[in-house]
Design a protein around this motif. Structure first.
Motif, PDB file in Angstrom:
ATOM      1  N   ASN B 619       0.189  -1.174  -0.272  1.00 19.09           N
ATOM      2  CA  ASN B 619       0.119  -0.126  -0.101  1.00 19.09           C
ATOM      3  C   ASN B 619       0.945   1.809  -0.042  1.00 19.09           C
ATOM      4  O   ASN B 619       1.009   2.222   1.136  1.00 19.09           O
ATOM      5  CB  ASN B 619      -0.816  -0.144   0.911  1.00 19.09           C
ATOM      6  CG  ASN B 619      -1.764   1.400   1.391  1.00 19.09           C
ATOM      7  OD1 ASN B 619      -2.539   1.466   0.212  1.00 19.09           O
ATOM      8  ND2 ASN B 619      -2.157   1.661   2.503  1.00 19.09           N
ATOM      9  N   PRO B 620       1.959   1.788  -1.058  1.00 17.85           N
ATOM     10  CA  PRO B 620       2.909   2.441  -0.834  1.00 17.85           C
ATOM     11  C   PRO B 620       1.777   3.407  -1.193  1.00 17.85           C
ATOM     12  O   PRO B 620       0.474   3.449  -2.166  1.00 17.85           O
ATOM     13  CB  PRO B 620       3.517   1.952  -2.265  1.00 17.85           C
ATOM     14  CG  PRO B 620       2.520   1.548  -2.951  1.00 17.85           C
ATOM     15  CD  PRO B 620       1.725   0.957  -2.438  1.00 17.85           C
ATOM     16  N   VAL B 621       1.883   4.653  -0.501  1.00 17.20           N
ATOM     17  CA  VAL B 621       0.974   6.309  -1.185  1.00 17.20           C
ATOM     18  C   VAL B 621       1.687   6.921  -1.548  1.00 17.20           C
ATOM     19  O   VAL B 621       1.814   8.057  -1.298  1.00 17.20           O
ATOM     20  CB  VAL B 621       0.725   6.843   0.648  1.00 17.20           C
ATOM     21  CG1 VAL B 621      -0.503   5.675   0.849  1.00 17.20           C
ATOM     22  CG2 VAL B 621       1.626   7.042   1.729  1.00 17.20           C
ATOM     23  N   LEU B 628      10.027   4.670  -7.268  1.00 16.44           N
ATOM     24  CA  LEU B 628      10.531   3.710  -7.370  1.00 16.44           C
ATOM     25  C   LEU B 628      10.290   2.570  -7.661  1.00 16.44           C
ATOM     26  O   LEU B 628      11.264   1.384  -7.845  1.00 16.44           O
ATOM     27  CB  LEU B 628      11.285   3.647  -5.957  1.00 16.44           C
ATOM     28  CG  LEU B 628      12.677   4.996  -5.555  1.00 16.44           C
ATOM     29  CD1 LEU B 628      12.531   4.958  -3.708  1.00 16.44           C
ATOM     30  CD2 LEU B 628      13.332   4.671  -6.135  1.00 16.44           C
ATOM     31  N   LEU B 629       9.391   2.060  -7.032  1.00 14.39           N
ATOM     32  CA  LEU B 629       8.929   0.777  -7.505  1.00 14.39           C
ATOM     33  C   LEU B 629       8.261   0.251  -8.663  1.00 14.39           C
ATOM     34  O   LEU B 629       8.636  -0.367 -10.064  1.00 14.39           O
ATOM     35  CB  LEU B 629       7.377   0.004  -6.413  1.00 14.39           C
ATOM     36  CG  LEU B 629       7.389  -0.428  -5.288  1.00 14.39           C
ATOM     37  CD1 LEU B 629       6.158   0.542  -5.001  1.00 14.39           C
ATOM     38  CD2 LEU B 629       8.335  -1.281  -5.368  1.00 14.39           C
ATOM     39  N   SER B 630       7.639   1.392 -10.085  1.00 14.23           N
ATOM     40  CA  SER B 630       7.729   1.548 -11.085  1.00 14.23           C
ATOM     41  C   SER B 630       9.211   1.187 -12.015  1.00 14.23           C
ATOM     42  O   SER B 630       8.718   1.639 -12.921  1.00 14.23           O
ATOM     43  CB  SER B 630       6.274   2.393 -12.191  1.00 14.23           C
ATOM     44  OG  SER B 630       7.855   3.465 -11.376  1.00 14.23           O
ATOM     45  N   SER B 631      10.263   1.396 -11.747  1.00 12.21           N
ATOM     46  CA  SER B 631      11.317   1.701 -11.868  1.00 12.21           C
ATOM     47  C   SER B 631      12.429   0.782 -12.117  1.00 12.21           C
ATOM     48  O   SER B 631      12.957   0.415 -13.028  1.00 12.21           O
ATOM     49  CB  SER B 631      12.091   3.157 -11.989  1.00 12.21           C
ATOM     50  OG  SER B 631      12.562   3.105 -10.780  1.00 12.21           O
ATOM     51  N   GLU B 700      -4.458   7.542  -8.435  1.00 15.57           N
ATOM     52  CA  GLU B 700      -4.222   5.941  -8.390  1.00 15.57           C
ATOM     53  C   GLU B 700      -3.171   6.158  -8.492  1.00 15.57           C
ATOM     54  O   GLU B 700      -2.333   6.688  -9.564  1.00 15.57           O
ATOM     55  CB  GLU B 700      -5.170   5.565  -9.318  1.00 15.57           C
ATOM     56  CG  GLU B 700      -6.356   5.339  -8.655  1.00 15.57           C
ATOM     57  CD  GLU B 700      -6.794   4.358  -7.508  1.00 15.57           C
ATOM     58  OE1 GLU B 700      -5.694   3.278  -8.169  1.00 15.57           O
ATOM     59  OE2 GLU B 700      -7.115   4.766  -6.784  1.00 15.57           O
ATOM     60  N   PRO B 701      -2.295   4.953  -7.856  1.00 17.24           N
ATOM     61  CA  PRO B 701      -0.691   5.090  -8.189  1.00 17.24           C
ATOM     62  C   PRO B 701      -0.846   4.574  -9.548  1.00 17.24           C
ATOM     63  O   PRO B 701      -1.562   4.342 -10.306  1.00 17.24           O
ATOM     64  CB  PRO B 701      -0.437   3.748  -7.431  1.00 17.24           C
ATOM     65  CG  PRO B 701      -1.345   3.511  -6.451  1.00 17.24           C
ATOM     66  CD  PRO B 701      -2.809   4.428  -7.024  1.00 17.24           C
ATOM     67  N   PRO B 702       0.701   4.423 -10.513  1.00 13.66           N
ATOM     68  CA  PRO B 702       0.853   4.202 -12.003  1.00 13.66           C
ATOM     69  C   PRO B 702       0.545   2.714 -12.134  1.00 13.66           C
ATOM     70  O   PRO B 702       0.329   2.268 -11.140  1.00 13.66           O
ATOM     71  CB  PRO B 702       2.326   4.424 -12.131  1.00 13.66           C
ATOM     72  CG  PRO B 702       3.125   5.279 -10.450  1.00 13.66           C
ATOM     73  CD  PRO B 702       1.489   5.785  -9.572  1.00 13.66           C
ATOM     74  N   ALA B 703       0.106   2.196 -13.075  1.00 13.51           N
ATOM     75  CA  ALA B 703      -0.290   0.901 -13.858  1.00 13.51           C
ATOM     76  C   ALA B 703       0.318  -0.160 -12.957  1.00 13.51           C
ATOM     77  O   ALA B 703       0.029  -1.154 -12.546  1.00 13.51           O
ATOM     78  CB  ALA B 703      -1.069   0.973 -15.349  1.00 13.51           C
ATOM     79  N   ILE B 704       1.638   0.488 -13.601  1.00 11.84           N
ATOM     80  CA  ILE B 704       3.147  -0.978 -13.269  1.00 11.84           C
ATOM     81  C   ILE B 704       3.371  -0.638 -11.578  1.00 11.84           C
ATOM     82  O   ILE B 704       2.659  -2.796 -11.493  1.00 11.84           O
ATOM     83  CB  ILE B 704       4.278  -0.053 -13.924  1.00 11.84           C
ATOM     84  CG1 ILE B 704       4.920  -1.355 -14.109  1.00 11.84           C
ATOM     85  CG2 ILE B 704       4.443   0.701 -12.930  1.00 11.84           C
ATOM     86  CD1 ILE B 704       6.158  -1.211 -14.601  1.00 11.84           C
ATOM     87  N   VAL B 705       2.984  -0.477 -10.820  1.00 15.48           N
ATOM     88  CA  VAL B 705       2.003  -0.690  -9.168  1.00 15.48           C
ATOM     89  C   VAL B 705       1.318  -1.464  -9.418  1.00 15.48           C
ATOM     90  O   VAL B 705       0.925  -2.341  -8.324  1.00 15.48           O
ATOM     91  CB  VAL B 705       2.879   0.796  -8.617  1.00 15.48           C
ATOM     92  CG1 VAL B 705       2.320   0.481  -7.116  1.00 15.48           C
ATOM     93  CG2 VAL B 705       3.669   1.938  -9.016  1.00 15.48           C
ATOM     94  N   ARG B 708       1.318  -4.969 -10.350  1.00 17.83           N
ATOM     95  CA  ARG B 708       1.761  -5.576  -9.555  1.00 17.83           C
ATOM     96  C   ARG B 708       1.327  -5.880  -8.575  1.00 17.83           C
ATOM     97  O   ARG B 708       1.523  -6.713  -7.874  1.00 17.83           O
ATOM     98  CB  ARG B 708       3.555  -5.180  -9.917  1.00 17.83           C
ATOM     99  CG  ARG B 708       3.815  -5.791  -8.599  1.00 17.83           C
ATOM    100  CD  ARG B 708       5.710  -5.104  -8.613  1.00 17.83           C
ATOM    101  NE  ARG B 708       6.280  -5.001  -9.684  1.00 17.83           N
ATOM    102  CZ  ARG B 708       7.285  -4.054  -9.806  1.00 17.83           C
ATOM    103  NH1 ARG B 708       8.449  -2.979  -8.953  1.00 17.83           N
ATOM    104  NH2 ARG B 708       7.892  -3.319 -11.487  1.00 17.83           N
ATOM    105  N   ILE B 709       1.321  -5.198  -7.395  1.00 22.82           N
ATOM    106  CA  ILE B 709      -0.044  -5.714  -6.189  1.00 22.82           C
ATOM    107  C   ILE B 709      -0.380  -6.639  -6.805  1.00 22.82           C
ATOM    108  O   ILE B 709      -0.801  -7.344  -5.536  1.00 22.82           O
ATOM    109  CB  ILE B 709      -0.388  -4.285  -5.946  1.00 22.82           C
ATOM    110  CG1 ILE B 709       0.878  -3.408  -5.599  1.00 22.82           C
ATOM    111  CG2 ILE B 709      -0.952  -4.625  -4.319  1.00 22.82           C
ATOM    112  CD1 ILE B 709       0.958  -1.842  -4.998  1.00 22.82           C
ATOM    113  N   ALA B 710      -1.885  -5.881  -7.111  1.00 23.97           N
ATOM    114  CA  ALA B 710      -3.239  -7.528  -8.102  1.00 23.97           C
ATOM    115  C   ALA B 710      -1.879  -8.729  -8.343  1.00 23.97           C
ATOM    116  O   ALA B 710      -2.873  -9.536  -7.305  1.00 23.97           O
ATOM    117  CB  ALA B 710      -3.643  -7.365  -8.609  1.00 23.97           C
ATOM    118  N   ARG B 711      -1.168  -8.483  -8.876  1.00 31.89           N
ATOM    119  CA  ARG B 711      -0.363  -9.714  -9.210  1.00 31.89           C
ATOM    120  C   ARG B 711      -0.137 -10.429  -7.942  1.00 31.89           C
ATOM    121  O   ARG B 711      -0.261 -11.948  -7.651  1.00 31.89           O
ATOM    122  CB  ARG B 711       1.218  -9.664  -9.986  1.00 31.89           C
ATOM    123  CG  ARG B 711       0.468  -9.867 -11.231  1.00 31.89           C
ATOM    124  CD  ARG B 711       1.554  -9.983 -12.492  1.00 31.89           C
ATOM    125  NE  ARG B 711       2.455  -9.900 -11.635  1.00 31.89           N
ATOM    126  CZ  ARG B 711       2.831  -7.974 -12.206  1.00 31.89           C
ATOM    127  NH1 ARG B 711       2.348  -8.056 -13.375  1.00 31.89           N
ATOM    128  NH2 ARG B 711       4.432  -7.140 -12.507  1.00 31.89           N
TER     129      ARG B 711
END
Lengths: 408, 721
Positions: B619-621, B628-631, B700-705, B708-711
């Motif tokens: 749950n990054p906010v 950082l997570l999406s790069s 909403e956070p970027p799709a890539i994040v 990934r969290i959903a996965r």
């Protein structure tokens, strides 16, 4: 001992072919009998732990070392060839002759000697060929370049309207010929190094660094050089003003971009990227990976991507080769490799990948690989076998059968 | 959880030719015992500076603007260099990013590994002795005072008892150390036997002669009255000539003769290590005070007899006296605390707002406060109350800052005015100077006074809570703790580090961190090792001192996955075994998922998000955490990576609002104007972004994040199902 006699025909779409490459440093077998091909426009990843020989493989291909044995073909031309296997074969033949002829009749002895001589002659022929190729691999390529230049300029010069026009074209034509005669085939492979600080000369400006290759190749026209340097800078996301600065004035990611520009300016067919992002911050890694991806699409570059970060390799490569202690143990398309890792070393490598998922990470079990416990190669020696189209594993017959059963 | 390290309001800047670089701006965090805190951020975010400040190795041009780092009752920002020698490397160790720069190129690896061990071993012995003796003396005194207050005069009895305890405690430790040594040898031998027999079956033994004789030596060391005793002869028989036999076996290519013997030795040793452990504490008493020979019976029975005797003759009485002393001392300290609260209340009057301080008056006021606080110290409490213990150094430090500020502000202002005038002159002439005037480095005197008042207020409220808790104290449990503390201090006195033991320990450590053939590599120079191997050596050196807190500054960035995961596992195991607290600094979020209990994300010298590992990953906010997570790609990523555009800000002129705003595509207008406060997401999860403000638009956070969290969640459910 790799069998060198078979001349393998090279398919059209293969750009680089590494054939039984061995690179020994004294008793240390840094690379031992590695074979693979890289197709045009493909990204081929090489992974393995440090000291497994992946960097040495890259450097041997680009002729930074004299290879021990095996050959490397680039664009269908043998660019380097090692001779140790031929010498070994000669020594082997002599030894065999000595042993067998000890208590043989004179007739048998003569027959054996003839056989030995034949082998020696053949191997010496091979050695000569290797020497010739090592020395003259560029000649053929130069001829090709000259022919291309002639084809381009001859009709232009002939149909030139004015005398000035003609003189200018002739000048350009001569320039092309001169450059062609200085070209080396191997410059069509360029390298990007791991450490952007160590690989850039701190006393040269960015302009000098990027244009150095062109100068060596014989380009003398400052305008052309300037133009090309600016073009490259813009291509890698820097601006013209950067050309007159020194490397220390840039951040890590920008330095790596300079390294990329320096190799792209040579208009290479292939790039060997040796851990290009390992020394960079995560956020900058993404910038460089995106840049390499863009360039690859733009120029149809072929890339040999050497890295130890498996997530990055998976993201970037079409096919992946896994190396362990100088040997290629598994080779497969990247999705296939991560879906069906067969060799125990590959499995151990994949089990070590850290993921940004704490709950998964806390249960992740790392598989350790102990070659002594995993394989029994005392009788049946392993070789690289194809278990599925495009998926090769280093195994012996028993293991091969087991892998086939797993895949079914 | 026991708090190990407390960092609050830390501010550090660096003086450079172009101005003051504010590297760390108001950082606070806690580190508990046995916990891993990961600090994540780009280079230049101030994460390494923080860790260097903890270790007291900041560069010469650094200025500590404020804050405190409290460890073991000391403020690490204020203690002297001599005091730091006892902490650096010994209590707080660090693993650096670049192994080559932390190894000496002209000294052999083995020497570098053992050097610190031998030096620190002696120091540790001295320190333990001082601790033990000092504490026992304090206890003795407290007992006497307590007895005197109760109207008893038992001085002679108390003295005798303390001396007795001292005597037999040393006896106990010696007995226990001998037993542990034998037991460790047995365990090592079992491990070596396992490896050897496996390799012998495969007929691929390396370095055999040495390892077999080492194993024999170890198994013979296991002969001890409470370990291998009845079967000692059998063991000696089995190990006789074993190295020679093994060598013959290697030549013949068959180990048929050796393997059964190995199995036999292993059986004996395993039986021995499974035996119950005698109570050496009681046995030490028995040995010291003429208990005579022990009866021949199984260990548990012996333990029963010995403990009975110890309690009857000595311990019951001793414990009652200790408890009395603790109660008395705690009561006295509580009384002093009440007095101190009153004295501290006058602090605001001594250091008033909007008034210039006089050096003399300030010093005497400080002295009054310090004396009051000093009096509250309880001499028989081994857990030091950090606020009380750091009060003196903090307040003296602040007063010094104030008066240096008074002096230097004038000079600095004059210098700044001169530069500004020069700049203005040039501009007036129509020239464009290519330099800017750095902001004047002025100390805020009001702030310093506020800091002093804050110190006193904090202590008052702290004493308040302590006094409230006074009623519920369990003195009998504390008595046990005190005795346990005395035992551990005593064990430090007996542990001796010689060259040989240091070498053996170093070899074991080298093996632990995954260096093959440690015996050969022991005598090599750093340049003979590859990068990964060097890093392992550095880790081994850091661990050799058995530190309390381990700071890892990007320890695995230069290593490949397998080694990285080995090293991380190693650090994790050590953390579990030794209750180590770890600060793990990295830019790679993937690495910390495995390690971290809590994560602090840093940007431009500030903590922007702070939470448990689960919270930060699932749950990054903060937009910077998203970036950082999406790069970085993971194994399922196939879309284009979202690189963070631009570069971190120039910290000579820190941005007015949120420092990340210029690179942030989710930035609001307010982000450029006001720095966001820490918003609370949950009890353990905080983040500094205006997006969390109730009036902010939903983002909403970027799709890539999110994908990934959903996965990750899907994978988790799959596993649970």
């Amino acid at each position: 001992m790799p069998d060198m006699k078979v001349e393998v025909p090279i398919e059209d779409d293969v750009l680089l072919k590494v054939d039984h490459l061995c690179q020994y440093f004294g008793p240390m077998k840094a690379v031992d009998d590695v074979s693979f091909t890289v197709k045009k426009g493909e990204v081929f990843g090489l992974v393995g732990e440090s000291g497994c020989g992946k960097t040495t493989t890259g450097r041997s291909i680009i002729k930074l070392y004299d290879i021990t044995s095996g050959s490397v073909y680039f664009k269908g031309v043998r660019v380097c060839a090692g001779k140790k296997s031929f010498y070994d074969a000669i020594r082997e033949a002599r030894k065999e002759f000595r042993e067998k002829s000890r208590d043989a009749s004179p007739e048998e002895k003569a027959a054996l000697k003839a056989k030995m001589d034949a082998i020696i002659a053949e191997q010496q022929e091979n050695i000569k060929k290797a020497d010739y190729d090592n020395k003259n691999c560029d000649k053929e390529y130069i001829e090709k370049l000259r022919a291309a230049a002639e084809e381009k300029y001859r009709p232009l010069i002939d149909s030139a309207a004015t005398a000035e026009e003609k003189a200018r074209l002739t000048r350009e034509y001569r320039n092309e010929l001169r450059k062609a005669s200085k070209t080396k085939l191997i410059t069509k492979i360029q390298m990007i190094f791991q450490d952007p600080i160590a690989s850039l000369d701190p006393r040269m400006t960015v302009r000098e660094i990027i244009s150095e290759g062109l100068l060596i190749q014989g380009e003398k026209d400052q305008k052309v050089i300037e133009q090309k340097v600016y073009e490259m800078l813009e291509l890698v996301g820097l601006v013209r003003e950067h050309a007159s600065r020194y490397p220390h004035e840039f951040s890590g990611g920008q330095r790596q971009r300079i390294g990329v520009a320096r190799s792209i300016i040579m208009n290479p067919d292939m790039i060997i990227a040796d851990e290009p992002v390992s020394a960079l911050d995560v956020s900058i890694q993404a910038q460089v990976i995106n840049l390499l991806n863009d360039l690859r699409e733009k120029f149809g570059l072929t890339i040999l991507f050497i890295a130890h970060n498996l997530s990055v390799v998976k993201y970037f490569s079409d096919r992946i080769g896994v190396m362990y202690y100088g040997k290629l143990v598994e080779l497969a398309p990247s999705d296939e490799l991560f879906l069906n890792p067969l060799h125990p070393y590959t499995r151990s490598l994949l089990s070590a990948i850290p993921l940004p998922d704490p709950l998964y990470e806390k249960t992740r079990q790392r598989v350790t690989y102990n070659p002594l416990a995993e394989h029994d190669y005392s009788v049946d020696k392993p070789s690289l076998r194809e278990v599925k189209p495009g998926h090769f594993v280093m195994c012996n017959q028993a293991e091969f059968d087991r892998y086939m059963a797993i895949l079914k | 959880m026991e708090n190990k390290l407390h960092v609050s309001d830390l501010r550090i800047s660096f003086k450079t030719t172009s101005g003051k670089v504010q590297a760390v701006r108001n950082i606070s965090f806690d580190l508990d015992k046995g916990e891993t805190l990961a600090i994540v951020g780009e280079s230049g975010s101030g994460k390494s500076v923080t860790s260097k400040a903890i270790l007291g190795i900041l560069a010469g041009n650094s200025i500590i603007e404020g804050g405190e780092i409290i460890y073991d009752g000391k403020d690490l920002l204020k203690i002297s260099e001599d005091d730091f020698h006892h902490i650096r490397g010994d209590k707080i160790a660090m693993i650096f990013q670049d192994p080559m720069s932390s190894l000496n190129p002209i000294v052999k690896i083995g020497r570098q590994l053992t050097e610190a061990m031998i030096l620190k071993g002696k120091a540790r012995q001295r320190e333990s002795r001082a601790n033990f003796n000092g504490f026992l003396k304090n206890l003795n005194l407290a007992m006497k005072q307590a007895a005197a207050e109760a109207g008893k005069s038992a001085d002679a009895e108390i003295d005798a008892m303390c001396r007795k305890f001292d005597d037999f405690e040393h006896n106990h430790i010696k007995l226990e150390a001998a037993f542990n040594q034998a037991r460790d040898a047995a365990l090592d031998a079992i491990e070596t036997i396992d490896e050897l027999s496996f390799e012998m079956e495969k007929n691929a033994v390396k370095d055999m002669k040495y390892r077999v004789s080492q194993m024999v030596r170890e198994s013979l060391q296991a002969i001890h009255p409470y370990l291998v005793s009845t079967r000692a002869d059998e063991l000696t028989q089995l190990t006789k000539d074993l190295p020679k036999l093994a060598e013959a076996g290697r030549k013949a290519g068959s180990f048929a003769e050796v393997l059964p013997k190995l199995a036999g030795i292993k059986a004996i040793l395993q039986e021995a290590v499974a035996l119950p452990v005698p109570d050496f504490f009681a046995m030490g008493y028995n040995d010291a005070f003429g208990g005579g020979k022990l009866p021949e019976c199984p260990v548990p029975e012996i333990n029963g007899i010995l403990e009975q005797k110890l309690h009857d003759e000595f311990l019951n009485k001793f414990e009652s006296y200790v408890e009395m002393a603790l109660r008395f001392s705690a009561g006295r300290s509580a009384g002093k605390k009440k007095e101190a609260i009153e004295v501290l209340g006058t602090c605001a009057a001594d250091f008033p707002e909007d008034a210039v301080l006089e050096r003399k008056a300030a010093d005497s006021a400080a002295k009054k406060l310090i004396d009051a606080v000093e009096a509250t110290k309880n001499p028989v409490e081994f857990k030091k109350d950090s606020l009380t213990f750091t009060f003196e150094s903090s307040i003296r430090g602040e007063i010094d800052t104030y008066f240096t500020g008074v002096r230097k502000n004038v000079i600095e202002q004059r210098r700044h005015d001169r530069m500004q005038a020069k700049h203005d002159r040039l501009v007036k002439k129509g020239r464009e100077p290519d330099w800017t005037v750095p902001a004047a480095a002025i100390t805020d005197l009001e702030q310093v006074k506020a800091n002093i008042r804050h110190l006193a207020d904090r202590l008052v409220s702290h004493y308040g809570t302590l006094l409230d808790a006074e009623a519920g104290r369990d003195f009998s449990a504390e008595t046990q703790d005190v005795i346990a503390y005395l035992k551990t201090s005593a064990s430090g006195v007996v542990e001796k580090v010689t060259k040989t033991t240091a070498r053996l320990k170093a070899l074991k450590l080298m093996e632990e961190v995954g260096i093959h053939d440690p015996r050969q590599r022991f005598n090599q120079y750093p340049f003979e090792f590859s990068g990964g191997m060097r890093q392992r050596i550095v880790i081994a050196i850091a661990l050799a001192a058995n530190p309390d807190i381990l700071i890892c500054d990007e320890p695995t960035t230069a290593l490949d996955v397998t080694v990285q995961s080995q090293i991380l596992e190693l650090i994790n195991n050590l953390k579990r075994e030794r209750q180590l607290s770890v600060i793990f600094i990295t830019h790679d979020l993937g690495v910390v998922a495995n390690m971290a209990d809590r994560i602090a994300v840093m940007y431009a010298g500030k903590i922007v998000e702070y939470g448990t590992a689960e919270e930060v990953f699932y749950n990054p906010v903060h937009p910077y955490t998203w970036a950082l997570l999406s790069s970085m790609p993971d194994l399922d990523t196939d879309q284009r990576l979202e690189a963070i555009p631009g570069t971190p800000p120039n910290m000579i002129y820190p941005p007015k609002g949120d420092a990340f705003a210029p690179r942030n595509k989710y930035a609001l207008k307010v982000d450029f104007e006001l720095p966001p406060p820490m918003f609370k997401v949950s009890d353990t999860h905080y983040a500094a972004t205006w997006l969390l403000h109730p009036q902010a638009p939903k983002v909403e956070p970027p799709a890539i994040v999110t994908e990934r969290i959903a996965r990750m969640k899907a994978r988790m459910e799959e596993r649970n199902a």
